[in-house]
Motif scaffolding. Structure first.
Motif, short mmCIF file in Angstrom:
data_model
loop_
_atom_site.label_atom_id
_atom_site.label_comp_id
_atom_site.label_asym_id
_atom_site.label_seq_id
_atom_site.Cartn_x
_atom_site.Cartn_y
_atom_site.Cartn_z
N HIS A 5 -19.04 -4.25 2.13
CA HIS A 5 -18.53 -5.39 1.39
C HIS A 5 -17.05 -5.17 1.08
CE1 HIS A 5 -18.49 -8.80 -1.30
NE2 HIS A 5 -17.91 -8.05 -2.21
N GLU A 6 -16.22 -6.05 1.63
CA GLU A 6 -14.79 -5.91 1.39
C GLU A 6 -14.42 -6.54 0.05
OE1 GLU A 6 -12.08 -6.76 4.54
OE2 GLU A 6 -13.62 -6.38 6.04
N ARG A 7 -13.37 -5.96 -0.55
CA ARG A 7 -12.84 -6.51 -1.79
C ARG A 7 -11.33 -6.44 -1.73
NH1 ARG A 7 -10.67 -2.21 -4.19
NH2 ARG A 7 -11.68 -0.20 -4.12
N GLU A 8 -10.69 -7.10 -2.66
CA GLU A 8 -9.23 -7.03 -2.75
C GLU A 8 -8.83 -5.64 -3.26
OE1 GLU A 8 -7.00 -9.53 -1.97
OE2 GLU A 8 -8.75 -10.61 -1.21
N PHE A 9 -7.62 -5.23 -2.92
CA PHE A 9 -7.11 -3.98 -3.46
C PHE A 9 -6.84 -4.15 -4.95
CE2 PHE A 9 -5.42 -3.61 0.99
CZ PHE A 9 -6.23 -2.56 1.37
N THR A 10 -7.13 -3.13 -5.71
CA THR A 10 -6.78 -3.15 -7.13
C THR A 10 -5.26 -3.03 -7.23
OG1 THR A 10 -6.85 -0.75 -7.39
CG2 THR A 10 -8.94 -1.97 -7.73
N PRO A 11 -4.68 -3.38 -8.39
CA PRO A 11 -3.23 -3.20 -8.54
C PRO A 11 -2.80 -1.75 -8.30
CG PRO A 11 -4.07 -4.57 -10.30
CD PRO A 11 -5.27 -4.06 -9.54
N GLU A 12 -3.61 -0.80 -8.74
CA GLU A 12 -3.29 0.61 -8.54
C GLU A 12 -3.31 0.97 -7.05
OE1 GLU A 12 -5.83 -0.44 -10.63
OE2 GLU A 12 -4.74 -0.20 -12.51
N GLU A 13 -4.32 0.45 -6.34
CA GLU A 13 -4.40 0.71 -4.91
C GLU A 13 -3.22 0.09 -4.17
OE1 GLU A 13 -9.24 0.98 -4.23
OE2 GLU A 13 -8.27 -0.99 -4.26
N ASP A 18 1.75 0.83 -1.19
CA ASP A 18 3.19 0.59 -1.01
C ASP A 18 3.95 1.90 -1.00
OD1 ASP A 18 2.81 -2.16 -0.89
OD2 ASP A 18 3.43 -2.52 -2.97
N GLU A 19 3.61 2.80 -1.92
CA GLU A 19 4.28 4.11 -1.99
C GLU A 19 4.02 4.92 -0.73
OE1 GLU A 19 2.67 5.85 -5.53
OE2 GLU A 19 3.81 4.52 -6.86
N LEU A 20 2.77 4.92 -0.28
CA LEU A 20 2.42 5.69 0.91
C LEU A 20 3.10 5.15 2.17
CD1 LEU A 20 -1.38 6.26 0.20
CD2 LEU A 20 0.41 8.02 0.19
N HIS A 21 3.12 3.83 2.30
CA HIS A 21 3.80 3.23 3.46
C HIS A 21 5.29 3.53 3.42
CE1 HIS A 21 0.56 1.15 5.52
NE2 HIS A 21 0.12 0.68 4.37
N GLY A 22 5.89 3.46 2.25
CA GLY A 22 7.31 3.80 2.12
C GLY A 22 7.58 5.25 2.48
N ALA A 23 6.71 6.13 2.03
CA ALA A 23 6.87 7.55 2.34
C ALA A 23 6.71 7.80 3.84
CB ALA A 23 5.85 8.38 1.56
N HIS A 96 3.16 13.26 7.89
CA HIS A 96 2.99 11.86 8.30
C HIS A 96 1.51 11.55 8.51
CE1 HIS A 96 3.31 8.29 10.91
NE2 HIS A 96 4.47 8.08 10.29
N HIS A 97 0.82 12.46 9.17
CA HIS A 97 -0.62 12.28 9.42
C HIS A 97 -1.41 12.27 8.10
CE1 HIS A 97 -4.38 12.47 11.65
NE2 HIS A 97 -4.78 13.34 10.74
N GLU A 98 -1.09 13.18 7.19
CA GLU A 98 -1.78 13.24 5.90
C GLU A 98 -1.60 11.95 5.11
OE1 GLU A 98 -3.92 15.72 4.65
OE2 GLU A 98 -3.83 16.20 6.78
N LEU A 99 -0.40 11.40 5.13
CA LEU A 99 -0.16 10.12 4.43
C LEU A 99 -1.01 9.02 5.07
CD1 LEU A 99 3.70 10.24 3.85
CD2 LEU A 99 1.89 10.54 2.15
N GLY A 100 -1.11 9.05 6.39
CA GLY A 100 -1.95 8.06 7.08
C GLY A 100 -3.40 8.18 6.67
N ASP A 101 -3.88 9.41 6.51
CA ASP A 101 -5.26 9.62 6.04
C ASP A 101 -5.45 9.05 4.64
OD1 ASP A 101 -6.14 10.83 8.35
OD2 ASP A 101 -6.07 12.87 7.54
N GLN A 102 -4.46 9.23 3.77
CA GLN A 102 -4.57 8.69 2.41
C GLN A 102 -4.61 7.17 2.43
OE1 GLN A 102 -1.78 10.41 -0.44
NE2 GLN A 102 -1.71 12.27 0.80
N ILE A 103 -3.81 6.55 3.31
CA ILE A 103 -3.82 5.09 3.44
C ILE A 103 -5.20 4.63 3.91
CG2 ILE A 103 -2.91 3.17 4.83
CD1 ILE A 103 -0.16 4.70 4.73
N LEU A 104 -5.73 5.30 4.92
CA LEU A 104 -7.06 4.93 5.44
C LEU A 104 -8.15 5.09 4.38
CD1 LEU A 104 -6.93 6.38 9.05
CD2 LEU A 104 -6.83 3.97 8.36
N ASP A 105 -8.06 6.13 3.57
CA ASP A 105 -9.04 6.33 2.50
C ASP A 105 -9.05 5.13 1.54
OD1 ASP A 105 -9.77 8.77 3.56
OD2 ASP A 105 -8.68 9.95 2.06
#
Length: 121
Positions: A5-13, A18-23, A96-105
């Motif tokens: 079940h998909e949901r919207e991202f929370t404000p924290e997420e 945004d921070e992870l993509h910027g990094a 770079h890979h680790e940040l990608g994993d965090q985004i996917l999580d």
């Protein structure tokens, strides 16, 4: 919540994404700078990358993307990458890979693929 079940991202997420993509964008530039040096381009700092010719930038973009893809593919294929990268390029690719994993999580959590109880961080 039912599995899948998909949901919207929370404000924290959203903020974290945004921070992870910027990094990751910053790391991409740092990776490109290391590769530019390896290719013999006159680039000693990230700002110098914009001064490269269009052909050099195109080549550098492709080389950088290929290096990142090769690192990610090796991780996906179960090829063990060094836990202690032995050079600056490996260290940047690892980050770079680790940040990608965090985004996917975060995306997986929002998609309902796992919940906070499954979080081991």
């Amino acid at each position: 919540m039912p599995e899948g079940h998909e949901r919207e991202f929370t404000p924290e997420e959203s903020k974290k994404l945004d921070e992870l993509h910027g990094a990751r964008e910053e790391l991409f530039s740092e990776i490109a700078l290391v590769i530019a040096s390896q290719l013999g381009y006159a680039a000693n700092k990230i700002e110098d990358l914009a001064k490269l010719s269009e052909a050099e930038r195109t080549s550098l973009q492709a080389e950088t993307e290929e290096s990142i893809e090769n690192w990610d593919d090796a991780e996906t294929d179960g090829i063990t990458q060094p836990s202690m990268p032995s050079n600056p390029l490996q260290a940047l690719l690892y980050k770079h890979h680790e940040l990608g994993d965090q985004i996917l999580d975060i995306q997986d959590k929002a998609a309902g693929l796992w919940d906070d109880d499954d979080d081991d961080s």
